[in-house]
Design an enzyme around this catalytic site. Sequence first.
Site, mmCIF file in Angstrom:
data_model
loop_
_atom_site.group_PDB
_atom_site.id
_atom_site.type_symbol
_atom_site.label_atom_id
_atom_site.label_comp_id
_atom_site.label_asym_id
_atom_site.label_seq_id
_atom_site.Cartn_x
_atom_site.Cartn_y
_atom_site.Cartn_z
ATOM 1 N N HIS A 1 30.181 35.572 15.691
ATOM 2 C CA HIS A 1 31.625 35.739 15.527
ATOM 3 C C HIS A 1 31.851 36.645 14.317
ATOM 4 C CE1 HIS A 1 32.096 31.607 17.652
ATOM 5 N NE2 HIS A 1 32.109 32.609 18.521
ATOM 6 N N GLU B 1 33.507 35.678 10.806
ATOM 7 C CA GLU B 1 32.950 34.579 10.010
ATOM 8 C C GLU B 1 31.945 35.152 9.017
ATOM 9 O OE1 GLU B 1 31.562 31.893 13.009
ATOM 10 O OE2 GLU B 1 33.590 31.494 13.741
ATOM 11 N N HIS C 1 27.571 29.911 11.183
ATOM 12 C CA HIS C 1 28.973 30.167 11.542
ATOM 13 C C HIS C 1 29.882 29.897 10.350
ATOM 14 C CE1 HIS C 1 28.987 30.587 16.055
ATOM 15 N NE2 HIS C 1 27.741 30.163 15.845
ATOM 16 N N GLU D 1 27.956 25.185 10.067
ATOM 17 C CA GLU D 1 29.344 25.623 9.873
ATOM 18 C C GLU D 1 29.683 25.603 8.390
ATOM 19 O OE1 GLU D 1 31.442 26.560 12.172
ATOM 20 O OE2 GLU D 1 30.665 25.817 14.081
#
Length: 782
Positions: free
Chosen positions: A364, A367, A460, A536
């Site tokens: 992504h 990010e 991420h 994350e």
Amino acid sequence: MSEDSEEEDYSDRSISDDDESDEDTFMKFVSDDIHRCTLLAADSLGDPFFPRTTQILLEYHLGRWVPRLREPRDLYGVSSSGPLSPTRWPYHCEVIDEKVQHIEWTPFFPEPVYVPTGLEIEPVYPNNKEDTVVYLAEDAYKEPCFVYSRVGGNRTPLKQPVDNCDNTLVFEARFESGNLQKVVKVADYEYQLTVRPDLFTNKHTQWYYFQVTNTQAEIVYRFTIVNFTKPASLYNRGMRPLFYSEKEAKIHNIGWQRIGDQIKYYKNNLGQDGRHFFSLTWTFQFPHNKDTCYFAHCYPYTYTNLQEYLSGINSDPVRSKFCKIRVLCHTLARNMVYVLTITTPLKNSDSRKRKAVILTARVHPGETNSSWIMKGFLDYILGDSSDARLLRDTFIFKVVPMLNPDGVIVGNYRCSLAGRDLNRNYTSLLKESFPSVWYTRNMIHRLMEKREVILYCDLHGHSRKQNIFMYGCDGSNRSKAKGLYLQQRIFPLMLSKNCPNKFSFSACKFNVQKSKEGTGRVVMWKMGIRNSFTLEATFCGSTLGNKRGTHFSTKDLESMGYHFCDSLLDYCDPDRSKYFRCLKELEEMEKHLNLDRVFDDSDTSLVEISLDVESSSRGSDSSESNDTQTYLLKLTSQVKNKKKYLKTKRERNATLAKRQNNTREESTGETAGRSPPELRTDLKPNFQTCPFKGDFKNSPEEQIMILGKVEDTRAISQNLVYDKEHLLQRQEESNSDVKDPRPTVPDVYVAHCFRRPLPNQGMVKIPGHGCYPRKPHSRATS
């Protein structure tokens, strides 16, 4: 060729040619004693037996033509002898010639989150034709889909920004990772901004990065971005925008810093076609006149930054010996996706099979925090410390530092130039549409045929949760894999112990949702990698330890790379005491929090219920509730709805009467003749002490708060059944704006017991990382 030879370990053979041959195969075809004679390209001959190609050269030797391959070009574009591979853009994108560069800098003190005053205003901007448009990017939708790319994008003369001699700011975003679409001046010092959605989509407006010039110092400006699509944001939890001043960088050596007052994230009046938009507004003052400044959602890390970093590795005579850089594939725009193989070169006599560890990042593009974690990991694993050498001696690391360079280049937040989320397409067979994830899966599949992959982790960023945490996978049939689902939680637990002020084990989540079956984490787990994780990292900061209530800096993110390596050594330490003690702790947690009797018709695991207090429905951007009991209440209703059992009228009336009676008794403190769980003082902690991070140091009040929430299954069941209205009211109150977003009481999560002070003995001081326990004698290379 030996199975563990250096050539095998370093060769990915993942470039876009389906027929892949190595040097050994070629040497079987051409003997060593061939002398160079006349060379001709195969397509220069009219011989039909030879293919028309410029990659095969023919040598005339002993009366016959002998073919050989041409020497390889600089495929990976990071040679110290030549320039970097040029960045390619969609042909219609306008790109300025100016190269944007920022210095790396760490604030002297942690930057606190913004504390709302309650007086923040919500600007409303009706469509007014008299407002001045000061910036309007080229129409990004002149093509319905990606067509082709060029170096430098659009070759027509660029439209210049509005040239003003007055006090109007001048905006620019036609550079790498910039994505500003439109700016309207609504007042003398107030601007309405619109960010561009991901190319070839009409959504994913979260990332922003743009330049501002013609500034005036000591003037209060207001910026309002008006087309965000997410109803929840970390800006409502105190996150501040990032600001960079070129004069501050030149004069004071100060880089990116958090700024802003009157910060507010709110629903605006621009909804259309059934969609709702949300605005982010903030005020600030520029530090200098006539300065060039930048604003960003998170610390930028561009494709050019990556290429320069890899070029430095390749030109380093030491690091280049154990870090080989190759091209995994080319993207739709023909940009290169790099893969790094990091390990100590193996000798042919070395018959040991090294296990593999795989890390990927930036699927992504918005990010960017994942790239800073990846940079920290690479800095450490390529360093000269004893632990880094031990890791390289023990494992083979396969690293893909940027899976979606096209999206990074054009300033997308989530998608590639195919207009799709690559992290939902790991199962796709469309190699041409999703080349980076297709070749990554293919590379890992071939690697697993040769050696065991002990861990896969995809890095991420998360836009609605604080701290750093992991998502893992879990088997559906635990009766056949007793204890296996707890073993898959050991590495995140170790990471939380090694980094208690940044990593939250309570926020970790271990399950496989149907909507996530196309993600890298789930696909690799189904391929047979037991430890398959998504890491994350919040865009904001921490709520833990001494980092509580502060933003993460780039050094904080980079330090997670070190903690990852440190936890990997702990996890694979031949002295298995840490491993089994962590497993014992997880078993103790299950024993104390066993809710299976409450949810007897549910397949949901205990750890999922007790630790996964925020469910995930949108991958990297998932967050629903911070209230444990409310989440359990919601989960209970979902589970019970699955059991399609209709009660009789008598049963319904009896249940209703029981609920009313229990509610009345609880309100007077007479529930079942005992105190409510949160008021009991006879509870004693019974958790296994962490064997390598100190003793359990929680105060009695904190112990009551932790264990009182899970005192026994009966109390929880009663709360879930007859206290529904009270919990829903608490949830509504928790979602409202408060003056101080930082928690005023310790976390009630069970994993809070793992946050213990670090012992002061047996430490090794790592600059920038604090103190960490180290037992070199307990680790071996086996």
